[in-house]
Design a protein around this motif. Sequence first.
Motif, PDB file in Angstrom:
ATOM      1  N   LEU A 129      42.923  32.279  46.830  1.00  0.00           N
ATOM      2  CA  LEU A 129      42.365  33.540  47.315  1.00  0.00           C
ATOM      3  C   LEU A 129      43.242  34.062  48.434  1.00  0.00           C
ATOM      4  O   LEU A 129      43.771  33.296  49.228  1.00  0.00           O
TER       5      LEU A 129
ATOM      6  N   VAL B 103      37.147  45.638  50.166  1.00  0.00           N
ATOM      7  CA  VAL B 103      36.170  44.724  49.581  1.00  0.00           C
ATOM      8  C   VAL B 103      36.429  44.547  48.091  1.00  0.00           C
ATOM      9  O   VAL B 103      36.286  43.447  47.553  1.00  0.00           O
ATOM     10  N   SER B 104      36.842  45.598  47.409  1.00  0.00           N
ATOM     11  CA  SER B 104      37.099  45.496  45.972  1.00  0.00           C
ATOM     12  C   SER B 104      38.223  44.502  45.677  1.00  0.00           C
ATOM     13  O   SER B 104      38.165  43.762  44.702  1.00  0.00           O
ATOM     14  N   SER B 105      39.235  44.466  46.525  1.00  0.00           N
ATOM     15  CA  SER B 105      40.336  43.530  46.326  1.00  0.00           C
ATOM     16  C   SER B 105      39.872  42.088  46.529  1.00  0.00           C
ATOM     17  O   SER B 105      40.258  41.192  45.782  1.00  0.00           O
ATOM     18  N   VAL B 106      39.056  41.870  47.535  1.00  0.00           N
ATOM     19  CA  VAL B 106      38.536  40.529  47.799  1.00  0.00           C
ATOM     20  C   VAL B 106      37.636  40.086  46.653  1.00  0.00           C
ATOM     21  O   VAL B 106      37.727  38.943  46.178  1.00  0.00           O
ATOM     22  N   LYS B 107      36.779  40.975  46.167  1.00  0.00           N
ATOM     23  CA  LYS B 107      35.906  40.629  45.048  1.00  0.00           C
ATOM     24  C   LYS B 107      36.714  40.332  43.794  1.00  0.00           C
ATOM     25  O   LYS B 107      36.378  39.415  43.041  1.00  0.00           O
ATOM     26  N   ALA B 108      37.775  41.068  43.560  1.00  0.00           N
ATOM     27  CA  ALA B 108      38.620  40.815  42.392  1.00  0.00           C
ATOM     28  C   ALA B 108      39.291  39.448  42.499  1.00  0.00           C
ATOM     29  O   ALA B 108      39.391  38.723  41.502  1.00  0.00           O
ATOM     30  N   ASP B 109      39.753  39.077  43.699  1.00  0.00           N
ATOM     31  CA  ASP B 109      40.357  37.764  43.893  1.00  0.00           C
ATOM     32  C   ASP B 109      39.346  36.652  43.668  1.00  0.00           C
ATOM     33  O   ASP B 109      39.658  35.621  43.069  1.00  0.00           O
ATOM     34  N   ILE B 110      38.126  36.844  44.156  1.00  0.00           N
ATOM     35  CA  ILE B 110      37.084  35.829  43.970  1.00  0.00           C
ATOM     36  C   ILE B 110      36.761  35.668  42.491  1.00  0.00           C
ATOM     37  O   ILE B 110      36.636  34.551  41.982  1.00  0.00           O
ATOM     38  N   LYS B 111      36.648  36.782  41.785  1.00  0.00           N
ATOM     39  CA  LYS B 111      36.336  36.729  40.352  1.00  0.00           C
ATOM     40  C   LYS B 111      37.470  36.054  39.580  1.00  0.00           C
ATOM     41  O   LYS B 111      37.227  35.241  38.685  1.00  0.00           O
TER      42      LYS B 111
END
Length: 61
Positions: free
Chosen positions: A6, A16-24
């Motif tokens: 991550l 936030v969208s970039s962090v959520k994409a990395d988590i997914k």
Amino acid sequence: MYRYRLYVPTHRPLPVSSVKADIKAAAHDTRAPSTAPFRLTKVLLTIGFLLTAAAVAASLS
């Protein structure tokens, strides 16, 4: 900086969208897990200890 696959920002926040994409992406990662960082070192130390123990046992008998 990447930690556990991550991206962890060090000086400014990410969207936030970039962090959520990395988590997914990390959650659905199908790659084989990497080997332990010091696996070769542990193997070499184990072999060294076994050889030392064999040498000590041979010298005592």
